[in-house]
Design a protein around this motif. Structure first.
Motif, PDB file in Angstrom:
ATOM      1  N   GLY A  26       6.556 -50.210 -63.757  1.00 49.11           N
ATOM      2  CA  GLY A  26       7.403 -50.982 -64.654  1.00 49.11           C
ATOM      3  C   GLY A  26       8.834 -51.148 -64.180  1.00 49.11           C
ATOM      4  N   ILE A  27       9.113 -50.891 -62.905  1.00 49.97           N
ATOM      5  CA  ILE A  27      10.478 -51.015 -62.402  1.00 49.97           C
ATOM      6  C   ILE A  27      10.900 -52.478 -62.362  1.00 49.97           C
ATOM      7  N   GLU A  28      12.196 -52.722 -62.634  1.00 46.74           N
ATOM      8  CA  GLU A  28      12.707 -54.083 -62.566  1.00 46.74           C
ATOM      9  C   GLU A  28      12.829 -54.524 -61.108  1.00 46.74           C
ATOM     10  N   LEU A  29      12.568 -55.792 -60.848  1.00 42.04           N
ATOM     11  CA  LEU A  29      12.605 -56.315 -59.482  1.00 42.04           C
ATOM     12  C   LEU A  29      13.994 -56.185 -58.870  1.00 42.04           C
ATOM     13  N   THR A  30      15.033 -56.399 -59.688  1.00 44.78           N
ATOM     14  CA  THR A  30      16.391 -56.297 -59.140  1.00 44.78           C
ATOM     15  C   THR A  30      16.687 -54.867 -58.686  1.00 44.78           C
ATOM     16  N   GLU A  31      16.225 -53.879 -59.451  1.00 43.42           N
ATOM     17  CA  GLU A  31      16.445 -52.477 -59.076  1.00 43.42           C
ATOM     18  C   GLU A  31      15.653 -52.123 -57.824  1.00 43.42           C
ATOM     19  N   ALA A  32      14.394 -52.583 -57.766  1.00 42.49           N
ATOM     20  CA  ALA A  32      13.558 -52.294 -56.598  1.00 42.49           C
ATOM     21  C   ALA A  32      14.153 -52.933 -55.346  1.00 42.49           C
ATOM     22  N   ALA A  33      14.609 -54.163 -55.463  1.00 46.78           N
ATOM     23  CA  ALA A  33      15.194 -54.853 -54.305  1.00 46.78           C
ATOM     24  C   ALA A  33      16.426 -54.109 -53.805  1.00 46.78           C
ATOM     25  N   ALA A  34      17.253 -53.626 -54.736  1.00 52.31           N
ATOM     26  CA  ALA A  34      18.445 -52.882 -54.331  1.00 52.31           C
ATOM     27  C   ALA A  34      18.070 -51.584 -53.620  1.00 52.31           C
ATOM     28  N   ASP A  35      17.061 -50.876 -54.147  1.00 48.13           N
ATOM     29  CA  ASP A  35      16.623 -49.626 -53.511  1.00 48.13           C
ATOM     30  C   ASP A  35      16.090 -49.872 -52.106  1.00 48.13           C
ATOM     31  N   LEU A  36      15.365 -50.974 -51.941  1.00 45.39           N
ATOM     32  CA  LEU A  36      14.701 -51.255 -50.668  1.00 45.39           C
ATOM     33  C   LEU A  36      15.608 -51.980 -49.681  1.00 45.39           C
ATOM     34  N   SER A  39      16.657 -58.705 -50.540  1.00 40.36           N
ATOM     35  CA  SER A  39      16.991 -59.588 -51.648  1.00 40.36           C
ATOM     36  C   SER A  39      15.821 -59.649 -52.624  1.00 40.36           C
ATOM     37  N   GLU A  40      16.085 -60.054 -53.841  1.00 39.80           N
ATOM     38  CA  GLU A  40      15.005 -60.188 -54.820  1.00 39.80           C
ATOM     39  C   GLU A  40      14.016 -61.260 -54.372  1.00 39.80           C
ATOM     40  N   LYS A  41      14.522 -62.305 -53.743  1.00 43.50           N
ATOM     41  CA  LYS A  41      13.637 -63.354 -53.225  1.00 43.50           C
ATOM     42  C   LYS A  41      12.677 -62.785 -52.185  1.00 43.50           C
ATOM     43  N   GLN A  42      13.213 -61.958 -51.265  1.00 39.02           N
ATOM     44  CA  GLN A  42      12.362 -61.352 -50.238  1.00 39.02           C
ATOM     45  C   GLN A  42      11.326 -60.427 -50.868  1.00 39.02           C
ATOM     46  N   LEU A  43      11.730 -59.674 -51.887  1.00 40.80           N
ATOM     47  CA  LEU A  43      10.805 -58.765 -52.558  1.00 40.80           C
ATOM     48  C   LEU A  43       9.669 -59.545 -53.209  1.00 40.80           C
ATOM     49  N   ARG A  44      10.007 -60.654 -53.858  1.00 39.93           N
ATOM     50  CA  ARG A  44       8.950 -61.457 -54.478  1.00 39.93           C
ATOM     51  C   ARG A  44       7.980 -62.003 -53.423  1.00 39.93           C
ATOM     52  N   ASP A  71      10.406 -59.370 -65.657  1.00 41.25           N
ATOM     53  CA  ASP A  71      10.887 -59.057 -64.311  1.00 41.25           C
ATOM     54  C   ASP A  71      10.514 -57.633 -63.895  1.00 41.25           C
ATOM     55  N   ARG A  72       9.559 -57.055 -64.556  1.00 38.95           N
ATOM     56  CA  ARG A  72       9.110 -55.704 -64.207  1.00 38.95           C
ATOM     57  C   ARG A  72       7.721 -55.782 -63.574  1.00 38.95           C
ATOM     58  N   VAL A  73       7.458 -54.898 -62.605  1.00 37.20           N
ATOM     59  CA  VAL A  73       6.191 -54.930 -61.871  1.00 37.20           C
ATOM     60  C   VAL A  73       5.561 -53.551 -61.882  1.00 37.20           C
ATOM     61  N   THR A  74       4.220 -53.511 -61.975  1.00 30.40           N
ATOM     62  CA  THR A  74       3.447 -52.265 -61.952  1.00 30.40           C
ATOM     63  C   THR A  74       2.229 -52.471 -61.059  1.00 30.40           C
ATOM     64  N   ILE A  75       2.006 -51.557 -60.126  1.00 32.28           N
ATOM     65  CA  ILE A  75       0.805 -51.606 -59.288  1.00 32.28           C
ATOM     66  C   ILE A  75      -0.377 -51.091 -60.090  1.00 32.28           C
ATOM     67  N   THR A  76      -1.439 -51.885 -60.177  1.00 30.87           N
ATOM     68  CA  THR A  76      -2.634 -51.469 -60.921  1.00 30.87           C
ATOM     69  C   THR A  76      -3.777 -51.062 -60.010  1.00 30.87           C
TER      70      THR A  76
END
Length: 315
Positions: A26-36, A39-44, A71-76
């Protein structure tokens, strides 16, 4: 933030992205992109690529899956990529040896890419041990002999190992050209024994003798068309049909197949033409319980006989 520019960088990021997201449902894409550090575009774009990655079979139950809530993603479904990529010392050494062997193989096209990957692995593994030196015994010398013979236009006497029949034989050939395909070098020549044009893998030539006579391929000796691969099945050869489990599915990507029919998500009917039925027998035996011969019955019976002989040897 700058996006990694090479395919190798992106592969490393994708391998670590799944376990990262698994640990943060459930992490937000903007937070994940910053950690990694992307950019958010690259993450998407990375997530879109992950959606079509997974296990062999590549059906709905084999691919990495994820769910989005705004804008939240979870691996299922992680397809087995549940921890960050880390190499043990043994794994790093094995990978270094394999890459050095590949770098030493004549005919490899992109040595720069291999050397870059090798440098990265060695840097990540550290400088604790002496560099691993790998050489392919006699391979460069053999290729030099073959090149010289082809350039001088000399006939050759070969002692050649045939993997299809698991035998070595001697033959005199009239060289036509050297080919480099998929990292392997082949001698294309007119074989006086078979009375036809044949391809001989350089690393399977055990003994090579240059003769005094000039090579003289007959007028009917035509170069092979390798646009569709080095070896193509004879359309007149018999067809073998196998019932293949998931563990043996790789043969459909390694061998030219006439047809591949999915019976269930765990089972396929695979038909391929075989020039040598003894080779077919050994192929099936090597695959073990992952395959069953449907036809022809002669191959099925040969497999049963060989298996019975092997079991009798234990008694």
């Amino acid at each position: 933030m700058t996006s990694p520019k090479t395919s190798a960088d992106r592969l490393a990021r994708l391998l670590n992205l799944v376990p990262y997201l698994l640990a943060r449902p459930g992490i937000e894409l903007t937070e994940a992109a910053a950690d990694l550090g992307v950019s958010e575009k690259q993450l998407r774009e990375d997530l879109e690529l992950l959606w079509v990655c997974g296990l062999p079979g590549y059906g709905p139950g084999d691919l990495i899956d994820m769910s989005f809530d705004g804008d939240r993603v979870t691996i299922t479904y992680d397809a087995g990529i549940d921890r960050p990529l880390r190499l043990t010392p043994d794994e790093a050494t094995a990978l270094v040896v394999a890459l050095r062997m590949l770098a030493e193989t004549p005919g490899v096209a992109d040595r720069d890419a291999i050397n870059r990957a090798l440098a990265k692995i060695e840097q990540a593994a550290g400088e604790h041990d002496a560099p691993v030196a790998v050489r392919l015994p006699g391979n460069e010398d053999r290729l030099a002999e073959l090149r010289a013979a082809v350039e001088r236009g000399r006939a050759l006497r070969l002692s050649y190992y045939s993997a299809a029949r698991d035998v070595s034989s001697e033959r005199v050939v009239d060289p036509m050209r050297l080919l480099s395909v998929s990292g392997r070098t082949y001698l294309e020549a007119w074989c006086r024994v078979a009375e036809g044009v044949r391809l001989f893998r350089a690393d399977r030539i055990d003994v090579l003798t240059e003769l005094d006579e000039l090579a003289a391929p007959p007028p009917q000796a035509q170069a092979n068309d390798i646009a569709e691969g080095v070896f193509q099945p004879d359309p007149q050869a018999p067809t073998m049909t196998l019932r293949v489990g998931r563990g043996g599915r790789w043969i459909t990507e390694y061998y030219p197949c006439e047809s591949v029919v999915e019976v269930s998500p765990q089972e396929w009917l695979v038909s391929l033409r075989v020039n040598d039925l003894d080779w077919a027998r050994r192929l099936v035996l090597g695959l073990g319980p992952q395959v069953e011969v449907v036809a022809p019955e002669s191959v099925a019976q040969a497999v049963r006989d060989s298996a019975a002989q092997a079991l009798a040897a234990y008694a």
